[in-house]
Write an enzyme that holds these catalytic residues in place. Structure first.
Site, PDB file in Angstrom:
ATOM      1  N   ASP A  13    -107.777  74.931   9.252  1.00 40.64           N
ATOM      2  CA  ASP A  13    -106.864  75.469   8.235  1.00 40.64           C
ATOM      3  C   ASP A  13    -107.458  75.409   6.828  1.00 40.64           C
ATOM      4  OD1 ASP A  13    -104.907  75.661  10.312  1.00 40.64           O
ATOM      5  OD2 ASP A  13    -104.540  73.524  10.062  1.00 40.64           O
ATOM      6  N   LYS A  16    -110.406  79.695   6.256  1.00 42.13           N
ATOM      7  CA  LYS A  16    -111.525  80.476   6.807  1.00 42.13           C
ATOM      8  C   LYS A  16    -111.173  81.943   6.887  1.00 42.13           C
ATOM      9  CE  LYS A  16    -111.794  78.184  10.693  1.00 42.13           C
ATOM     10  NZ  LYS A  16    -110.992  76.979  10.509  1.00 42.13           N
ATOM     11  N   GLY A  40    -105.242  79.698  13.800  1.00 38.91           N
ATOM     12  CA  GLY A  40    -104.241  80.330  12.941  1.00 38.91           C
ATOM     13  C   GLY A  40    -104.929  80.817  11.693  1.00 38.91           C
ATOM     14  N   HIS A  41    -105.277  82.090  11.658  1.00 39.54           N
ATOM     15  CA  HIS A  41    -105.972  82.625  10.494  1.00 39.54           C
ATOM     16  C   HIS A  41    -105.028  83.513   9.684  1.00 39.54           C
ATOM     17  CE1 HIS A  41    -110.158  82.118  12.523  1.00 39.54           C
ATOM     18  NE2 HIS A  41    -109.630  80.995  12.134  1.00 39.54           N
ATOM     19  N   GLN A 223    -110.805  76.756  14.653  1.00 40.89           N
ATOM     20  CA  GLN A 223    -110.725  75.307  14.422  1.00 40.89           C
ATOM     21  C   GLN A 223    -111.829  74.865  13.447  1.00 40.89           C
ATOM     22  OE1 GLN A 223    -110.696  76.309  18.030  1.00 40.89           O
ATOM     23  NE2 GLN A 223    -108.683  76.857  17.315  1.00 40.89           N
ATOM     24  N   ARG A 304     -98.418  69.868   7.751  1.00 40.07           N
ATOM     25  CA  ARG A 304     -99.775  69.323   7.873  1.00 40.07           C
ATOM     26  C   ARG A 304     -99.871  67.979   7.152  1.00 40.07           C
ATOM     27  NH1 ARG A 304    -102.132  75.103   6.205  1.00 40.07           N
ATOM     28  NH2 ARG A 304    -101.984  76.111   8.232  1.00 40.07           N
ATOM     29  N   LYS A 330    -108.507  76.669  -2.342  1.00 36.81           N
ATOM     30  CA  LYS A 330    -107.298  76.038  -2.896  1.00 36.81           C
ATOM     31  C   LYS A 330    -107.558  75.046  -4.024  1.00 36.81           C
ATOM     32  CE  LYS A 330    -103.780  76.501   0.342  1.00 36.81           C
ATOM     33  NZ  LYS A 330    -102.872  76.001   1.351  1.00 36.81           N
TER      34      LYS A 330
HETATM   35  P1  IMP Z   1    -105.721  72.456  21.104  1.00 36.04           P
HETATM   36  O1  IMP Z   1    -106.875  73.183  20.500  1.00 36.04           O
HETATM   37  O2  IMP Z   1    -104.467  73.269  21.186  1.00 36.04           O
HETATM   38  O3  IMP Z   1    -106.093  71.812  22.413  1.00 36.04           O
HETATM   39  O4  IMP Z   1    -105.361  71.225  20.113  1.00 36.04           O
HETATM   40  C1  IMP Z   1    -106.257  70.150  19.922  1.00 36.04           C
HETATM   41  C2  IMP Z   1    -106.221  69.659  18.465  1.00 36.04           C
HETATM   42  O5  IMP Z   1    -106.784  70.661  17.625  1.00 36.04           O
HETATM   43  C3  IMP Z   1    -104.807  69.402  17.927  1.00 36.04           C
HETATM   44  O6  IMP Z   1    -104.852  68.324  17.005  1.00 36.04           O
HETATM   45  C4  IMP Z   1    -104.488  70.690  17.183  1.00 36.04           C
HETATM   46  O7  IMP Z   1    -103.517  70.494  16.178  1.00 36.04           O
HETATM   47  C5  IMP Z   1    -105.854  71.025  16.597  1.00 36.04           C
HETATM   48  N1  IMP Z   1    -106.016  72.455  16.329  1.00 36.04           N
HETATM   49  C6  IMP Z   1    -106.228  73.446  17.220  1.00 36.04           C
HETATM   50  N2  IMP Z   1    -106.359  74.624  16.588  1.00 36.04           N
HETATM   51  C7  IMP Z   1    -106.251  74.381  15.272  1.00 36.04           C
HETATM   52  C8  IMP Z   1    -106.339  75.208  14.100  1.00 36.04           C
HETATM   53  O8  IMP Z   1    -106.561  76.417  14.144  1.00 36.04           O
HETATM   54  N3  IMP Z   1    -106.160  74.568  12.913  1.00 36.04           N
HETATM   55  C9  IMP Z   1    -105.969  73.234  12.821  1.00 36.04           C
HETATM   56  N4  IMP Z   1    -105.892  72.443  13.885  1.00 36.04           N
HETATM   57  C10 IMP Z   1    -106.040  72.999  15.105  1.00 36.04           C
END
Ligand code: IMP
Length: 433
Positions: A13, A16, A40-41, A223, A304, A330
């Site tokens: 987050d 990107k 989440g972009h 991520q 968050r 930011k």
């Molecule tokens: P998963 O990828 O859904 O298995 O989640 C594993 C960990 O990665 C968790 O702590 C999620 O909150 C975090 N996570 C997965 N995708 C994102 C993202 O796009 N942004 C921030 N955290 C993420």
């Protein structure tokens, strides 16, 4: 032959989407190489905000081919939904390519993700519940379904049946849920397969040929570094390799074709989900950052966790990704603070109870969990900085904050985000020649 990787330098987050979108307008291809609909972009174009999950950010740029690489956990149902939503908003999605080798996320992966998380009780990872972990587990276990299998009914039906024979035992006997019907599941996959078929191809070949022709590719990581399955804060990580090496394995492009690696970091830190976070602010200061920075998840809407900039984290990201450029987003969120702490070291505790100070990221996760941040206080600024495009016109304290980050992490800052829109950016160095 520019191959540019863009990767999150913290826990995700970082903004990107905005950075990618800025560069995406100047490249020929944008390729996602890891993760899936857990990303989440947020991309803002002409004042309109688009929240993307599985789609590469380049989809909003008409002249760019958006590629979903083989390293992605590909959820066809999510793709079809996202595609029609974008089309309803007037975005042309025909310039999309999907790798035939990408692993497919099915309804049973999503179900397994959710039930296994609740089964973990206090040891929850805080996953997004999108089936990411179970999809990659099947890949590594060599029982995964690949996109190409969606177009071969016989193979698909056999694979789904074989997988569900075992998983239904787990679902019913351990997790106490209803079983998943293999025929229904296969029929659903076959139905969505027809919608995505025209976009599926050998994307490794497409990308390599493009690079050989001298065209440019932006490799977009989902991520971030600290969520990497190998280099992140294991086990509180995602199940893929967001770090720069993942761009090669996740697209089939060799490392000699990568010319730039751009890391994106917020001017502070946020994290969603569980796991250690040394500079986390749990009181009023954390609430202030969350409200000022609108720090709520794009995918899960979760608030968050917020904290001060951690130089050890970003220095580590510079190392494991081989960053050539840093984007700081930011910066405007910090306006109004009298003092801004930067974490420059940790005091960590060993199993025998002794403590010592470190200035590099500990890889032992028990040590990392014990880390107490050591801060250097920087002066804050009160002037509104949104809209400034020239670094020299920033207040002296804001300039000093950025220069201190460069100094501590060992990488030049090339772009600074100072507001929500595409134009709210300060360019110090060009990323795409
Ligand atoms: P998963 O990828 O859904 O298995 O989640 C594993 C960990 O990665 C968790 O702590 C999620 O909150 C975090 N996570 C997965 N995708 C994102 C993202 O796009 N942004 C921030 N955290 C993420």
């Amino acid at each position: 032959m520019p191959g540019i990787v863009i990767v999150g330098a913290q826990w995700g987050d970082e903004g990107k989407g905005k950075a990618t979108d800025l560069i995406a307008g100047r490249v020929n291809y944008v390729a996602r190489y890891n993760g899936g609909s857990n990303a989440g972009h947020t991309v803002v174009v002409n004042g309109k905000t688009y929240a993307l999950r599985l789609m590469p950010s380049g989809i909003v740029n008409p002249g760019v081919t958006a590629v979903i690489g083989n390293g992605v956990a590909f959820d066809p149902q999510e793709l079809v939904e996202e595609k029609s939503k974008l089309e309803a908003e007037g975005i042309d999605t025909s310039h999309l390519l999907i790798s035939l080798s990408a692993q497919v996320t099915t309804p049973y992966h999503r179900l397994l993700d959710r039930v296994s998380e609740s089964h973990r009780g206090k040891r929850k990872i805080g996953t997004t519940g999108r089936g990411i972990g179970p999809t990659y587990a099947d890949k590594v276990n060599r029982v995964g379904i690949r996109v190409a299998d969606l177009f071969n009914e016989k193979v698909l039906r056999a694979k789904v049946e074989q997988n569900l024979a075992l998983k239904n035992e787990l679902l019913t006997k351990i997790y106490g849920t209803d079983p998943v019907d293999p025929d229904k599941c296969t029929d659903e996959l076959l139905k969505t397969a027809q919608v995505i078929k025209p976009y599926c191809t050998n994307t490794a070949l497409v990308l390599n040929r493009a690079l050989d022709r001298g065209e440019s590719v932006l490799f977009e990581g989902g991520q971030a570094t600290m969520l990497d399955i190998d280099h992140g804060t294991y086990p509180f990580v995602t199940s893929s390799n967001p770090t720069a090496g993942g761009a090669c394995t996740g697209t089939g492009v060799g490392p000699t074709k990568i010319t730039r690696v751009v890391g994106v970091s917020k001017a502070y830190v946020t994290r969603v989900g569980a796991g250690p976070f040394p500079t986390e602010l749990t009181g009023q200061e954390g609430d202030w950052l969350r409200e000022r920075g609108h720090e709520y998840g794009v995918v899960t809407k979760r608030p968050r966790r917020c904290g001060w900039f951690d130089a050890l984290v970003v220095k580590y990201a510079v190392m494991v990704n081989g960053l050539t450029d840093l984007v700081i987003t930011k910066l405007d969120t910090l306006t109004g603070l009298k003092k801004i702490p930067i974490c420059v070291a940790y005091d960590v505790t060993e199993p025998d109870g002794s403590t010592h100070r470190v200035t590099d990221m500990p890889v032992d996760q028990a040590e990392f969990a014990s880390a107490k941040p050591v801060y250097k206080e920087m002066d804050g600024w009160s002037e509104n900085i949104t809209g400034i495009t020239d670094f020299d016109r920033l207040p002296a304290a804001a300039q000093a904050y950025i220069r201190e980050i460069e100094n501590l992490v060992g990488c030049r800052v090339s772009l600074i985000g100072n507001g929500p829109s595409r134009s709210h950016i300060i360019r110090l160095h060009s990323i795409v020649e």
